[in-house]
Enzyme design. Structure first.
Site, PDB file in Angstrom:
ATOM      1  N   HIS A 126       0.987  -1.014  -0.035  1.00  0.00           N
ATOM      2  CA  HIS A 126      -0.046  -0.039   0.028  1.00  0.00           C
ATOM      3  C   HIS A 126       0.901   1.132  -0.224  1.00  0.00           C
ATOM      4  O   HIS A 126       1.947   1.496   0.601  1.00  0.00           O
ATOM      5  CB  HIS A 126      -1.007   0.049   1.425  1.00  0.00           C
ATOM      6  CG  HIS A 126      -2.156  -0.845   0.966  1.00  0.00           C
ATOM      7  ND1 HIS A 126      -3.395  -0.503   0.843  1.00  0.00           N
ATOM      8  CD2 HIS A 126      -2.354  -2.065   1.057  1.00  0.00           C
ATOM      9  CE1 HIS A 126      -4.211  -1.386   0.880  1.00  0.00           C
ATOM     10  NE2 HIS A 126      -3.653  -2.428   0.825  1.00  0.00           N
ATOM     11  N   TYR A 168      -8.793   6.288   7.791  1.00  0.00           N
ATOM     12  CA  TYR A 168      -8.819   6.463   9.128  1.00  0.00           C
ATOM     13  C   TYR A 168      -9.789   7.734   9.257  1.00  0.00           C
ATOM     14  O   TYR A 168      -9.506   8.808   8.834  1.00  0.00           O
ATOM     15  CB  TYR A 168      -7.319   7.186   9.416  1.00  0.00           C
ATOM     16  CG  TYR A 168      -6.336   5.952   9.447  1.00  0.00           C
ATOM     17  CD1 TYR A 168      -5.569   5.586   8.366  1.00  0.00           C
ATOM     18  CD2 TYR A 168      -6.152   5.412  10.955  1.00  0.00           C
ATOM     19  CE1 TYR A 168      -4.941   4.384   8.666  1.00  0.00           C
ATOM     20  CE2 TYR A 168      -5.109   4.345  11.161  1.00  0.00           C
ATOM     21  CZ  TYR A 168      -4.424   3.986   9.897  1.00  0.00           C
ATOM     22  OH  TYR A 168      -3.615   2.895   9.956  1.00  0.00           O
ATOM     23  N   PRO A 172      -3.120   0.886  18.829  1.00  0.00           N
ATOM     24  CA  PRO A 172      -2.804   0.321  17.444  1.00  0.00           C
ATOM     25  C   PRO A 172      -2.941   1.469  16.230  1.00  0.00           C
ATOM     26  O   PRO A 172      -2.735   1.099  15.161  1.00  0.00           O
ATOM     27  CB  PRO A 172      -3.849  -0.351  17.237  1.00  0.00           C
ATOM     28  CG  PRO A 172      -5.013  -0.241  18.412  1.00  0.00           C
ATOM     29  CD  PRO A 172      -4.181   0.360  19.453  1.00  0.00           C
ATOM     30  N   LYS A 226       2.267   0.377  14.884  1.00  0.00           N
ATOM     31  CA  LYS A 226       3.471   0.409  15.378  1.00  0.00           C
ATOM     32  C   LYS A 226       4.073  -0.736  16.085  1.00  0.00           C
ATOM     33  O   LYS A 226       5.409  -1.123  15.822  1.00  0.00           O
ATOM     34  CB  LYS A 226       4.195   1.626  15.910  1.00  0.00           C
ATOM     35  CG  LYS A 226       4.200   2.797  15.207  1.00  0.00           C
ATOM     36  CD  LYS A 226       5.842   2.866  14.192  1.00  0.00           C
ATOM     37  CE  LYS A 226       5.497   3.857  13.339  1.00  0.00           C
ATOM     38  NZ  LYS A 226       5.479   3.241  11.928  1.00  0.00           N
ATOM     39  N   TYR A 265       4.672   6.856   9.745  1.00  0.00           N
ATOM     40  CA  TYR A 265       3.747   5.656   9.480  1.00  0.00           C
ATOM     41  C   TYR A 265       4.714   4.617   8.747  1.00  0.00           C
ATOM     42  O   TYR A 265       4.675   3.378   8.985  1.00  0.00           O
ATOM     43  CB  TYR A 265       2.509   6.198   8.611  1.00  0.00           C
ATOM     44  CG  TYR A 265       1.278   5.129   8.438  1.00  0.00           C
ATOM     45  CD1 TYR A 265       0.346   5.205   9.429  1.00  0.00           C
ATOM     46  CD2 TYR A 265       1.361   4.044   7.575  1.00  0.00           C
ATOM     47  CE1 TYR A 265      -0.661   4.201   9.232  1.00  0.00           C
ATOM     48  CE2 TYR A 265       0.497   3.176   7.396  1.00  0.00           C
ATOM     49  CZ  TYR A 265      -0.591   3.216   8.366  1.00  0.00           C
ATOM     50  OH  TYR A 265      -1.839   2.445   8.249  1.00  0.00           O
TER      51      TYR A 265
HETATM   52  C1  LIG Z   1      -6.044  -6.203  17.592  1.00  0.00           C
HETATM   53  C2  LIG Z   1      -4.704  -5.885  17.461  1.00  0.00           C
HETATM   54  C3  LIG Z   1      -4.145  -5.356  16.336  1.00  0.00           C
HETATM   55  C4  LIG Z   1      -2.749  -4.658  16.075  1.00  0.00           C
HETATM   56  N1  LIG Z   1      -2.580  -4.105  14.872  1.00  0.00           N
HETATM   57  C5  LIG Z   1      -1.312  -3.945  14.681  1.00  0.00           C
HETATM   58  C6  LIG Z   1      -0.760  -3.275  13.409  1.00  0.00           C
HETATM   59  O1  LIG Z   1      -1.615  -3.084  12.522  1.00  0.00           O
HETATM   60  N2  LIG Z   1       0.668  -3.098  13.194  1.00  0.00           N
HETATM   61  C7  LIG Z   1       1.717  -3.396  14.226  1.00  0.00           C
HETATM   62  O2  LIG Z   1       2.829  -3.218  13.962  1.00  0.00           O
HETATM   63  N3  LIG Z   1       1.033  -3.981  15.393  1.00  0.00           N
HETATM   64  C8  LIG Z   1      -0.136  -4.115  15.832  1.00  0.00           C
HETATM   65  N4  LIG Z   1      -0.541  -4.610  17.012  1.00  0.00           N
HETATM   66  C9  LIG Z   1       0.280  -5.075  17.908  1.00  0.00           C
HETATM   67  C10 LIG Z   1       0.973  -6.269  17.743  1.00  0.00           C
HETATM   68  O3  LIG Z   1       0.251  -7.331  17.484  1.00  0.00           O
HETATM   69  C11 LIG Z   1       2.102  -6.633  18.928  1.00  0.00           C
HETATM   70  O4  LIG Z   1       2.894  -5.473  18.880  1.00  0.00           O
HETATM   71  C12 LIG Z   1       2.968  -7.725  18.442  1.00  0.00           C
HETATM   72  O5  LIG Z   1       2.249  -8.827  18.684  1.00  0.00           O
HETATM   73  C13 LIG Z   1       4.121  -7.869  19.656  1.00  0.00           C
HETATM   74  O6  LIG Z   1       4.850  -8.991  19.156  1.00  0.00           O
HETATM   75  P1  LIG Z   1       5.721  -9.720  20.407  1.00  0.00           P
HETATM   76  O7  LIG Z   1       6.258 -10.940  19.707  1.00  0.00           O
HETATM   77  O8  LIG Z   1       6.539  -8.870  21.163  1.00  0.00           O
HETATM   78  O9  LIG Z   1       4.315 -10.210  21.583  1.00  0.00           O
HETATM   79  P2  LIG Z   1       3.369 -11.324  21.369  1.00  0.00           P
HETATM   80  O10 LIG Z   1       2.735 -11.411  19.719  1.00  0.00           O
HETATM   81  O11 LIG Z   1       2.395 -10.878  22.382  1.00  0.00           O
HETATM   82  O12 LIG Z   1       4.051 -12.596  21.669  1.00  0.00           O
HETATM   83  C14 LIG Z   1       4.569 -13.202  22.946  1.00  0.00           C
HETATM   84  C15 LIG Z   1       4.295 -14.684  23.104  1.00  0.00           C
HETATM   85  O13 LIG Z   1       4.670 -14.788  24.330  1.00  0.00           O
HETATM   86  C16 LIG Z   1       4.017 -16.166  24.977  1.00  0.00           C
HETATM   87  N5  LIG Z   1       4.377 -15.898  26.415  1.00  0.00           N
HETATM   88  C17 LIG Z   1       3.611 -15.237  27.372  1.00  0.00           C
HETATM   89  N6  LIG Z   1       3.975 -15.590  28.503  1.00  0.00           N
HETATM   90  C18 LIG Z   1       4.586 -16.683  28.324  1.00  0.00           C
HETATM   91  C19 LIG Z   1       5.257 -17.504  29.160  1.00  0.00           C
HETATM   92  N7  LIG Z   1       5.383 -17.349  30.751  1.00  0.00           N
HETATM   93  N8  LIG Z   1       6.044 -18.751  29.008  1.00  0.00           N
HETATM   94  C20 LIG Z   1       5.959 -18.874  27.479  1.00  0.00           C
HETATM   95  N9  LIG Z   1       5.367 -18.150  26.649  1.00  0.00           N
HETATM   96  C21 LIG Z   1       4.729 -16.985  26.846  1.00  0.00           C
HETATM   97  C22 LIG Z   1       2.523 -15.667  24.633  1.00  0.00           C
HETATM   98  O14 LIG Z   1       1.870 -16.923  24.604  1.00  0.00           O
HETATM   99  C23 LIG Z   1       2.794 -15.125  23.238  1.00  0.00           C
HETATM  100  O15 LIG Z   1       2.544 -16.088  22.030  1.00  0.00           O
HETATM  101  C24 LIG Z   1      -1.816  -5.017  17.208  1.00  0.00           C
HETATM  102  C25 LIG Z   1      -2.264  -5.662  18.315  1.00  0.00           C
HETATM  103  C26 LIG Z   1      -3.532  -6.173  18.312  1.00  0.00           C
HETATM  104  C27 LIG Z   1      -4.079  -6.719  19.729  1.00  0.00           C
END
Ligand SMILES: Cc1cc2nc3c(=O)[nH]c(=O)nc-3n(C[C@H](O)[C@H](O)[C@H](O)COP(=O)(O)OP(=O)(O)OC[C@H]3O[C@@H](n4cnc5c(N)ncnc54)[C@H](O)[C@@H]3O)c2cc1C
Length: 398
Positions: free
Chosen positions: A79, A208, A300, A304, A392
């Site tokens: 996009h 948006y 969100p 980011k 962005y």
């Molecule tokens: C609805 C929604 C829309 C979003 N839209 C966007 C977007 O458009 N663009 C964007 O950049 N970001 C977006 N985000 C944010 C993005 O999803 C998160 O920033 C991203 O998931 C971060 O990745 P992570 O690996 O740090 O965490 P997570 O994806 O949360 O992964 C962490 C993992 O750790 C595991 N875990 C937790 N505790 C333990 C434990 N004690 N032992 C073992 N495993 C454990 C969990 O099960 C999980 O799988 C959005 C979030 C949501 C909820």
């Protein structure tokens, strides 16, 4: 008698197999740095959890340049802009023309599937259904953590470095002592009601929309599946919302003299997504490092979260690579400060987009008009448009 733990030795012990944990594991393995990932959920649950969908070009490159399956290029949708809609009028922003950059729509669960497949292909040690429940000795050079697998067997991981990649409710983060940590947070008086619908695209670009009825985001997943959100009360119950009620709410938020209307279809997913800005400082303690949502969360609106998680991974991977190849901890020591620079830029951008586009239900009328003045300022100025476009699509990685 307490169960004796089975010992596993590795260089980097990663808690959490979301995008941040798996991406770091993948890069470390490519550099020959042994690691293990412990994830408490199962593969299928994560594959079916709908979250982020917008990848900066640099996040796409991290996947493709490092040899993760190239589906992001074949299935992702590039996009080159967004549409800011207010007072019922559309104001397109062309990112390619403004800052020569694009973003790619590719769902986070697909990123997870690709990364997990790459780890399996390369014989990576990723253990699903295993929860980390204890972290020990992070202030020493032999940090450890304990986890129990699905059969109830207790393991103890002995590593040189531990990484908390365990998301916004991070267990790792909670183990940092009060004396070393500082938390910064904002909670918002609204949330997003998100839907997935089987419908054609309503618009080629993301919309948006700021409206007197509240914010709405019209985004796309594919030719046949669309993702849409509207601002709601954080305590909203999804069961109180029929399909008709959802479509009428969304439509009134994008309505305007141009007669724009959404293309509707069956809704197959409804969730309420809470809003929070949060930063933990520092992002490290002893031999434990936090990446992604474990260290910070953004609302969100600026898309980011996932991108920031990948940016942390890049900085930490380079520091770990240097540590294991030279023995010098200089880059590791600088990880938190360097990663936090980008985190605070993203916090600022996400907060700015959120406050400009959302009107709290009980907002002072002055503040609602002021937000419209800000939207008018941004869209009528090339500098304003460029600031939004640059933020962005993402600043260069450190
Ligand atoms: C609805 C929604 C829309 C979003 N839209 C966007 C977007 O458009 N663009 C964007 O950049 N970001 C977006 N985000 C944010 C993005 O999803 C998160 O920033 C991203 O998931 C971060 O990745 P992570 O690996 O740090 O965490 P997570 O994806 O949360 O992964 C962490 C993992 O750790 C595991 N875990 C937790 N505790 C333990 C434990 N004690 N032992 C073992 N495993 C454990 C969990 O099960 C999980 O799988 C959005 C979030 C949501 C909820």
């Amino acid at each position: 008698m307490a169960q004796a733990a089975r010992i596993l030795k590795t260089k980097v012990g990663i808690i959490g197999g979301g995008p941040a944990g798996l991406m770091l594991s993948h890069l470390l393995s490519k550099s020959g740095i042994e690691n293990i990932v412990i994830e408490m959920r199962d593969h299928e649950t994560i594959s079916n959890t709908h979250r982020a969908g917008i990848l900066e070009a640099q996040a796409v490159s991290m996947l493709t340049d490092s040899g993760v399956e190239g589906r992001v290029l074949t299935h992702g949708d590039e996009h080159a802009g967004i549409d800011l809609r207010f007072n019922g009028e559309s104001h397109p922003l062309d990112f390619r023309e403004l800052v020569d950059a694009t973003v790619t729509l590719y769902a986070q669960n697909e990123v997870f599937v690709d990364l997990a497949a790459a780890r399996a292909r390369d014989n990576g040690d990723v253990r699903f259904n295993c929860e980390v429940t204890e972290i020990l000795d992070v202030e020493t050079s032999t940090p450890k953590f304990r986890f129990t697998d699905a059969e109830g067997t207790l393991f103890e991981v002995h590593a040189d470095v531990i990484v908390g990649a365990d998301g916004s409710r991070s267990f790792a983060r909670r183990q940092m002592p009060d004396s070393v940590k500082q938390d910064f947070k904002v909670t918002y008086p609204f949330a997003w009601f998100g839907i997935l619908t089987e419908a054609p695209k309503s618009s080629p670009e993301l919309i948006y929309a700021n409206s007197p009825h509240g914010f709405a985001l019209i985004s796309q997943r594919s030719e046949t599946v669309q993702r849409m959100y509207f601002q709601c009360d954080p305590n909203e119950n999804v069961d109180d919302w029929s399909e008709d009620r959802i479509w009428s709410e969304l439509n009134q938020r994008v309505a305007g003299p141009d007669g724009f209307e959404l293309k509707t279809g069956p809704i197959f997913d409804k969730t309420v997504l809470g809003f929070r800005s949060f930063v933990r400082q520092p992002l490290s303690h002893g031999r434990m490092f936090l990446i992604g949502d474990a260290g910070h969360t953004v609302p969100p609106t600026g898309a980011k979260g996932l991108n920031l998680a990948f940016a942390d991974v890049k900085v930490l991977f380079e520091a770990l690579d240097s540590f294991f190849s030279t023995g010098s901890g200089k880059l590791l020591g600088g990880y938190s400060d360097l990663a936090l620079k980008r985190v605070w830029k993203a916090q600022n951008f996400s907060y700015w987009m959120t406050s400009m586009l959302h009107t709290p239900v009980d907002a002072d009328p002055f503040m609602a008009q002021r937000a419209l003045g800000e939207l008018e300022t941004v869209t009528s100025s090339r500098y304003g448009q460029q600031y939004l476009a640059e933020s962005y699509t993402g600043w260069p990685h450190s």
